[in-house]
Design a protein around this motif. Structure first.
Motif, PDB file in Angstrom:
ATOM      1  N   ARG A  14      -2.842  29.264   2.806  1.00 22.47           N
ATOM      2  CA  ARG A  14      -2.022  30.473   2.665  1.00 22.47           C
ATOM      3  C   ARG A  14      -2.662  31.452   1.677  1.00 22.47           C
ATOM      4  O   ARG A  14      -2.665  32.669   1.910  1.00 22.47           O
ATOM      5  CB  ARG A  14      -0.618  30.114   2.171  1.00 22.47           C
ATOM      6  CG  ARG A  14       0.260  29.408   3.169  1.00 22.47           C
ATOM      7  CD  ARG A  14       1.733  29.549   2.809  1.00 22.47           C
ATOM      8  NE  ARG A  14       2.000  29.316   1.407  1.00 22.47           N
ATOM      9  CZ  ARG A  14       2.452  28.185   0.903  1.00 22.47           C
ATOM     10  NH1 ARG A  14       2.677  27.155   1.709  1.00 22.47           N
ATOM     11  NH2 ARG A  14       2.679  28.056  -0.382  1.00 22.47           N
ATOM     12  N   LYS A  15      -3.216  30.919   0.608  1.00 23.20           N
ATOM     13  CA  LYS A  15      -3.845  31.771  -0.404  1.00 23.20           C
ATOM     14  C   LYS A  15      -5.042  32.521   0.171  1.00 23.20           C
ATOM     15  O   LYS A  15      -5.236  33.710  -0.097  1.00 23.20           O
ATOM     16  CB  LYS A  15      -4.286  30.926  -1.595  1.00 23.20           C
ATOM     17  CG  LYS A  15      -4.933  31.718  -2.724  1.00 23.20           C
ATOM     18  CD  LYS A  15      -5.310  30.804  -3.882  1.00 23.20           C
ATOM     19  CE  LYS A  15      -5.975  31.610  -5.001  1.00 23.20           C
ATOM     20  NZ  LYS A  15      -6.355  30.720  -6.138  1.00 23.20           N
ATOM     21  N   LEU A  16      -5.847  31.849   0.995  1.00 20.65           N
ATOM     22  CA  LEU A  16      -7.059  32.462   1.540  1.00 20.65           C
ATOM     23  C   LEU A  16      -6.774  33.396   2.708  1.00 20.65           C
ATOM     24  O   LEU A  16      -7.502  34.377   2.907  1.00 20.65           O
ATOM     25  CB  LEU A  16      -8.039  31.375   1.992  1.00 20.65           C
ATOM     26  CG  LEU A  16      -8.676  30.515   0.895  1.00 20.65           C
ATOM     27  CD1 LEU A  16      -9.626  29.502   1.522  1.00 20.65           C
ATOM     28  CD2 LEU A  16      -9.404  31.359  -0.126  1.00 20.65           C
TER      29      LEU A  16
ATOM     30  N   LYS B  53      -1.312  25.052   1.084  1.00 20.99           N
ATOM     31  CA  LYS B  53      -1.188  25.996  -0.036  1.00 20.99           C
ATOM     32  C   LYS B  53      -2.450  26.843  -0.178  1.00 20.99           C
ATOM     33  O   LYS B  53      -2.391  28.071  -0.308  1.00 20.99           O
ATOM     34  CB  LYS B  53      -0.909  25.238  -1.330  1.00 20.99           C
ATOM     35  CG  LYS B  53      -0.696  26.139  -2.542  1.00 20.99           C
ATOM     36  CD  LYS B  53      -0.336  25.321  -3.772  1.00 20.99           C
ATOM     37  CE  LYS B  53      -0.134  26.225  -4.979  1.00 20.99           C
ATOM     38  NZ  LYS B  53       0.224  25.426  -6.199  1.00 20.99           N
ATOM     39  N   ARG B  54      -3.614  26.202  -0.150  1.00 19.52           N
ATOM     40  CA  ARG B  54      -4.866  26.945  -0.269  1.00 19.52           C
ATOM     41  C   ARG B  54      -5.102  27.808   0.976  1.00 19.52           C
ATOM     42  O   ARG B  54      -5.603  28.935   0.883  1.00 19.52           O
ATOM     43  CB  ARG B  54      -6.043  25.991  -0.477  1.00 19.52           C
ATOM     44  CG  ARG B  54      -7.378  26.706  -0.676  1.00 19.52           C
ATOM     45  CD  ARG B  54      -8.472  25.763  -1.146  1.00 19.52           C
ATOM     46  NE  ARG B  54      -9.721  26.479  -1.335  1.00 19.52           N
ATOM     47  CZ  ARG B  54     -10.034  27.198  -2.411  1.00 19.52           C
ATOM     48  NH1 ARG B  54      -9.157  27.289  -3.401  1.00 19.52           N
ATOM     49  NH2 ARG B  54     -11.188  27.817  -2.509  1.00 19.52           N
TER      50      ARG B  54
ATOM     51  N   ASP C 289      -3.319  34.437   3.783  1.00 17.60           N
ATOM     52  CA  ASP C 289      -2.029  35.124   3.724  1.00 17.60           C
ATOM     53  C   ASP C 289      -1.309  35.066   5.067  1.00 17.60           C
ATOM     54  O   ASP C 289      -0.628  35.996   5.483  1.00 17.60           O
ATOM     55  CB  ASP C 289      -2.199  36.580   3.281  1.00 17.60           C
ATOM     56  CG  ASP C 289      -0.878  37.199   2.818  1.00 17.60           C
ATOM     57  OD1 ASP C 289      -0.045  36.457   2.272  1.00 17.60           O
ATOM     58  OD2 ASP C 289      -0.681  38.408   3.033  1.00 17.60           O
TER      59      ASP C 289
ATOM     60  N   LYS D  31     -11.262  21.712   0.145  1.00 17.75           N
ATOM     61  CA  LYS D  31     -11.654  23.105  -0.039  1.00 17.75           C
ATOM     62  C   LYS D  31     -12.660  23.567   1.003  1.00 17.75           C
ATOM     63  O   LYS D  31     -12.565  24.682   1.526  1.00 17.75           O
ATOM     64  CB  LYS D  31     -12.227  23.314  -1.445  1.00 17.75           C
ATOM     65  CG  LYS D  31     -11.195  23.306  -2.549  1.00 17.75           C
ATOM     66  CD  LYS D  31     -11.833  23.644  -3.886  1.00 17.75           C
ATOM     67  CE  LYS D  31     -10.789  23.697  -5.004  1.00 17.75           C
ATOM     68  NZ  LYS D  31     -11.397  24.048  -6.302  1.00 17.75           N
TER      69      LYS D  31
ATOM     70  N   HIS E  90       6.544  30.132   5.752  1.00 17.01           N
ATOM     71  CA  HIS E  90       5.993  31.186   4.886  1.00 17.01           C
ATOM     72  C   HIS E  90       6.037  32.502   5.656  1.00 17.01           C
ATOM     73  O   HIS E  90       5.587  32.568   6.808  1.00 17.01           O
ATOM     74  CB  HIS E  90       4.558  30.844   4.487  1.00 17.01           C
ATOM     75  CG  HIS E  90       3.907  31.874   3.611  1.00 17.01           C
ATOM     76  ND1 HIS E  90       4.367  32.177   2.353  1.00 17.01           N
ATOM     77  CD2 HIS E  90       2.829  32.671   3.827  1.00 17.01           C
ATOM     78  CE1 HIS E  90       3.593  33.105   1.814  1.00 17.01           C
ATOM     79  NE2 HIS E  90       2.667  33.437   2.698  1.00 17.01           N
TER      80      HIS E  90
END
Length: 259
Positions: free
Chosen positions: A89-91, A86-87, A93, A57, A105
């Motif tokens: 991409r979340k943070l 995954k994280r 985009d 993280k 993605h």
């Protein structure tokens, strides 16, 4: 103060267009840790991220804080390069491009050899360089080459025999020896090196030497010797903790010689 490798948790500028964030995941296979490369033209507000790195993280947070991410590129599938994807991409985009379709993605097109990726004010040439894995790619900038695990900053590369082959790997080293001329080596593990072509040629010479050693071992042990028998014979001078990794490369060498 000029930062030097390894510099955990700090963005270290290496070339005018490339900086690195070193993940704190050192180990026998990752050396000092995984290098996440942050690329951008000097006048660009956005960046290109190469290999977000492991599931960490703090590391993924530092990437997101460095600059808006226009594009994320993956050198190959191994978890120490993609575990944090995954994280990430979340943070951010961010669109993600890779040779392996499963990481794509906001794109449906895998990376292709010779393709030019334009983002963050840069033109990045894609070179398909399998061998370490079947999906390994390298990225060529005007002044540098990002080699993933195909060439490391120190030590040698293990061939993952699930889909990597020595024949492919030797061809990839030939490619990097050509495109690396006059360019800095930006590897996924270990320190950057000033001349990518020189390191590629060192790798080729080392592989030729190892092949000769493996052939000599077969002359002693017999043509049907198993990989671990050859490891004990050829790699007697290295830490036994590294023998499982050496076994993978020896398996690839045996397949190459027997074919």
């Amino acid at each position: 103060m000029v930062l030097e490798h390894p510099a955990y948790g700090r963005l270290r500028q290496v070339t005018p267009t490339a900086a690195v964030l070193l993940a704190d995941n050192p180990g026998k296979m990752t050396l000092d840790g995984t290098n996440t490369w942050i690329l951008r033209a000097p006048d660009s507000a956005e960046c290109v991220v190469v290999d977000p790195g492991p599931r960490d993280k703090a590391h993924i947070g530092l990437i997101a804080e460095s600059a808006p991410v226009a594009m994320t590129l993956i050198t190959h599938r191994h978890f120490d390069h993609t575990g944090g994807l995954k994280r990430h991409r979340k943070l951010t985009d961010s669109p993600v491009r890779s040779a392996d379709p499963k990481f794509l993605h906001k794109s449906t097109v895998p990376l292709r050899d010779g393709e030019i990726v334009e983002a963050a004010g840069l033109r990045i040439e894609v070179r398909v360089t399998p061998g370490h894995t079947g999906d390994s790619v390298s990225f060529v900038l005007d002044d540098a080459v990002l080699t993933g695990d195909t060439i490391l900053g120190r030590g040698t590369t293990v061939i993952d025999t699930r889909d990597g082959t020595l024949a492919d790997y030797l061809r990839s080293l030939d490619i990097l020896a050509e495109v690396g001329e006059g360019r800095v080596l930006l590897p996924a593990h270990g320190p950057d090196r000033p001349d990518a072509a020189a390191v590629a040629r060192e790798y080729l010479a080392h592989r030729k030497q190892r092949l000769e050693q493996v052939q000599a071992a077969l002359d002693v042990l017999g043509a049907d010797a198993k990989p671990m028998q050859v490891v004990r014979h050829v790699y007697a001078d290295i830490d036994k903790k590294l023998w499982p990794a050496a076994r993978s490369s020896v398996k690839a060498q045996l397949e190459y010689l027997r074919r």
